[in-house]
Each structure stands twice: as structure tokens, then as C-alpha cells.
Scaffold this motif. Structure first.
Motif, PDB file in Angstrom:
ATOM      1  N   ILE A 198     -16.764 -23.190  11.083  1.00  0.00           N
ATOM      2  CA  ILE A 198     -16.756 -22.564   9.579  1.00  0.00           C
ATOM      3  C   ILE A 198     -15.063 -21.919   9.878  1.00  0.00           C
ATOM      4  O   ILE A 198     -13.907 -21.535   9.194  1.00  0.00           O
ATOM      5  N   ALA A 199     -14.433 -20.894  11.042  1.00  0.00           N
ATOM      6  CA  ALA A 199     -13.941 -20.153  11.475  1.00  0.00           C
ATOM      7  C   ALA A 199     -12.240 -21.417  12.160  1.00  0.00           C
ATOM      8  O   ALA A 199     -11.470 -20.858  11.555  1.00  0.00           O
ATOM      9  N   ASP A 200     -12.859 -22.252  12.761  1.00  0.00           N
ATOM     10  CA  ASP A 200     -11.661 -23.190  12.713  1.00  0.00           C
ATOM     11  C   ASP A 200     -10.925 -23.981  11.459  1.00  0.00           C
ATOM     12  O   ASP A 200      -9.785 -24.253  11.199  1.00  0.00           O
ATOM     13  N   LEU A 201     -11.780 -24.030  10.745  1.00  0.00           N
ATOM     14  CA  LEU A 201     -11.265 -24.455   9.100  1.00  0.00           C
ATOM     15  C   LEU A 201     -10.338 -23.465   8.590  1.00  0.00           C
ATOM     16  O   LEU A 201      -9.292 -23.780   8.274  1.00  0.00           O
ATOM     17  N   ARG A 202     -11.097 -22.443   9.012  1.00  0.00           N
ATOM     18  CA  ARG A 202      -9.837 -21.598   8.216  1.00  0.00           C
ATOM     19  C   ARG A 202      -8.790 -21.018   8.891  1.00  0.00           C
ATOM     20  O   ARG A 202      -7.718 -21.135   8.580  1.00  0.00           O
ATOM     21  N   ARG A 203      -8.781 -21.295   9.590  1.00  0.00           N
ATOM     22  CA  ARG A 203      -7.676 -21.631  11.003  1.00  0.00           C
ATOM     23  C   ARG A 203      -6.463 -21.955  11.210  1.00  0.00           C
ATOM     24  O   ARG A 203      -5.185 -21.941  11.236  1.00  0.00           O
ATOM     25  N   GLY A 204      -7.013 -23.660  10.351  1.00  0.00           N
ATOM     26  CA  GLY A 204      -6.024 -24.349  10.207  1.00  0.00           C
ATOM     27  C   GLY A 204      -5.621 -25.767  11.465  1.00  0.00           C
ATOM     28  O   GLY A 204      -5.455 -26.441  11.853  1.00  0.00           O
ATOM     29  N   TRP A 205      -7.415 -25.169  12.271  1.00  0.00           N
ATOM     30  CA  TRP A 205      -7.667 -26.132  12.874  1.00  0.00           C
ATOM     31  C   TRP A 205      -7.575 -27.811  12.683  1.00  0.00           C
ATOM     32  O   TRP A 205      -7.547 -28.593  13.482  1.00  0.00           O
ATOM     33  N   PHE A 206      -8.255 -28.297  11.337  1.00  0.00           N
ATOM     34  CA  PHE A 206      -8.608 -29.468  11.337  1.00  0.00           C
ATOM     35  C   PHE A 206      -7.007 -30.163  10.393  1.00  0.00           C
ATOM     36  O   PHE A 206      -7.061 -29.272   9.097  1.00  0.00           O
ATOM     37  N   THR A 207      -6.275 -30.648  11.238  1.00  0.00           N
ATOM     38  CA  THR A 207      -5.154 -30.405  10.302  1.00  0.00           C
ATOM     39  C   THR A 207      -4.747 -31.219   8.926  1.00  0.00           C
ATOM     40  O   THR A 207      -4.105 -31.058   8.585  1.00  0.00           O
ATOM     41  N   ALA A 208      -5.066 -32.100   8.899  1.00  0.00           N
ATOM     42  CA  ALA A 208      -5.749 -32.635   6.935  1.00  0.00           C
ATOM     43  C   ALA A 208      -5.975 -31.032   6.710  1.00  0.00           C
ATOM     44  O   ALA A 208      -5.280 -31.306   4.307  1.00  0.00           O
ATOM     45  N   LEU A 209      -6.637 -30.224   6.650  1.00  0.00           N
ATOM     46  CA  LEU A 209      -7.046 -29.067   5.807  1.00  0.00           C
ATOM     47  C   LEU A 209      -6.213 -27.465   6.086  1.00  0.00           C
ATOM     48  O   LEU A 209      -6.980 -27.055   7.375  1.00  0.00           O
ATOM     49  N   GLN A 210      -5.362 -27.386   6.030  1.00  0.00           N
ATOM     50  CA  GLN A 210      -4.532 -25.868   6.605  1.00  0.00           C
ATOM     51  C   GLN A 210      -5.145 -24.737   5.320  1.00  0.00           C
ATOM     52  O   GLN A 210      -5.313 -25.354   4.990  1.00  0.00           O
TER      53      GLN A 210
END
Length: 249
Positions: A198-210
């Protein structure tokens, strides 16, 4: 793409630290002939692997190069006098300078196939005849370990994998680099937990989900319902491929 100048200080701790670096180094060295010569570590980052390559093979003169000043600064502290700022698409070295070239966790960062081709072309250009190029491939796929987290994230948008093994092999062939082996190593300490994902998602680590993409919170809600919020799922297993430049006739 992440800002690697800002990420530099915390980068190693967030990417498995010394255990992962040791595993990566062992895999890379298993694909490089044990002899004297020169090695270039392209996009060396903080130098955590570069330093280990140099320490493990005293007969190799190791040079690191990175585009991000923050990363290069940390690498230079680990290998004084052996690190420089350089764009991997335009390396500041003469043809046939190195006996081995490595690019660990680089190609997956590039979104343009032309950039990947340029990097592989440059690595081939600075490699001496008979030398070996070693690179990681299929980086994003390595994180899909069949966990409940992967099930939740399965519908997420993904960008094309520019470091797909087949594509990298094709780029290498364009420059007469021939397959010369492969290996794998565990991403020790990088198994995802629901809360860390969840933290990685919110940080933008998943590049297609900024950050700011409304889909992030939908995925976050689903992840928050999973059991064992802080238990890491299995570590990823990364893959490396080696390519040899034909010896001069």
C-alpha cells in the motif's frame, strides 16, 4: 520514474541491502570469466554491488558509472576514484575498453525501446572481443510470486517490459553478442507485505499508477482486507543473462 537523487540515501535499505547485493554479486560473477582485466558497471547506483564485484575479483579493475549525481556520490564513497557520472546511452569510453560490462537493474527502468537498444549497443561497443555483457532481465515479472497480493494487483495497468529476456536477447544479437549463460538470485528481504505494498503504491513505485491516480486507493482498500498485514510474502527471484562478444578473427 523515481527521482534517484532523492532516493539515494534510503535506496539500499529499501532494496534488500547487503544480503541482496551479495546474492546479485555471486550470480554475476558466476557468468564472468575469472581473469584479470577491466569491468564496467553501468548504472551502478549506490555502488553496493560494484564494490562487491571489485572486492571479489582483485584482478579486475572495476569502474562504476551512473547518471544520477546522488547515486554516483554514494558509489564514489565506496569506490574512491573509480566512479563517474555518465549516461548509459552515451558512454564516455573508447571502443573495446572493457573485458566485462554489467547493467544490474537498469533496463527495466527504460520506457522507450530505443533507449534499451541504445544501452545494449553502448555496452557492446565498449566491450572487447571475447568479453561478456551481463544484465538483469524480466525485473517486474520477478515480483509476481503467486501471492494473495499478486491476486489483488492482477488488474493493475502495466507498461510493456522493455527488459523482457527475449527482447534483450534480440537487441544483443543486433550487435553480435551471443548468449553465454544465465543465472538467478533471490531478492532477499524484498518480499511484499500488504501494508508495505500500500505504501509503495502511494509513493508511485508502481510506474503505471502514479500518485493521485484514483485506482490506487481502490487497490489499497483491497490490500488492507488481506490477512497478516505485516507478513512478507515470498521474495522475488531475479534473472540475469550473459552475452559474449565474439573474439576477433
Amino acid at each position: 520514474m523515481l527521482n534517484y537523487d532523492k532516493e539515494a540515501d534510503a535506496y539500499d535499505a529499501s532494496r534488500g541491502g547487503e544480503p541482496r547485493a551479495e546474492a546479485a554479486t555471486e550470480a554475476v560473477l558466476g557468468l564472468i570469466p575469472d581473469r584479470q582485466g577491466r569491468l564496467l558497471d553501468v548504472a551502478c547506483g549506490t555502488g553496493i554491488v560494484t564494490r562487491r564485484l571489485a572486492a571479489s575479483r582483485p584482478g579486475l579493475r572495476v569502474t562504476g558509472a551512473d547518471l544520477a549525481p546522488g547515486m554516483a556520490r554514494m558509489a564514489a564513497a565506496r569506490l574512491p576514484g573509480a566512479v563517474l557520472l555518465a549516461d548509459s546511452r552515451r558512454l564516455p569510453f573508447a571502443d573495446a575498453t572493457f573485458d566485462a560490462v554489467t547493467s544490474i537493474w537498469l533496463l527495466h527502468l527504460l520506457s522507450d525501446p530505443a533507449d534499451v537498444r541504445a544501452v545494449v549497443a553502448e555496452c557492446a561497443r565498449v566491450l572487447r572481443p571475447g568479453g561478456v555483457y551481463v544484465t538483469t532481465v524480466d525485473k517486474a515479472a520477478a515480483h509476481d510470486v503467486g501471492s494473495d497480493i499478486d491476486t489483488v494487483l492482477a488488474p493493475r495497468p502495466r507498461r510493456p517490459a522493455q527488459d523482457a529476456a527475449e527482447a534483450v536477447t534480440a537487441h544483443a544479437a543486433e550487435h553480435r553478442l551471443q548468449p553465454a549463460g544465465q543465472a538467478s538470485f533471490p531478492g532477499l528481504g524484498q518480499g511484499r507485505s500488504p501494508r508495505s505494498t500500500i505504501a509503495d503504491l502511494r509513493r508511485g513505485w508502481f510506474t503505471a499508477l502514479q500518485p493521485g491516480d484514483p485506482r490506487i486507493e481502490t487497490f489499497a482498500e483491497d490490500l488492507a482486507r488481506l490477512p497478516h498485514q505485516d507478513r512478507p510474502r515470498p521474495d522475488p527471484v531475479f534473472r540475469v543473462r550473459a552475452f559474449r562478444k565474439p573474439a576477433a578473427a
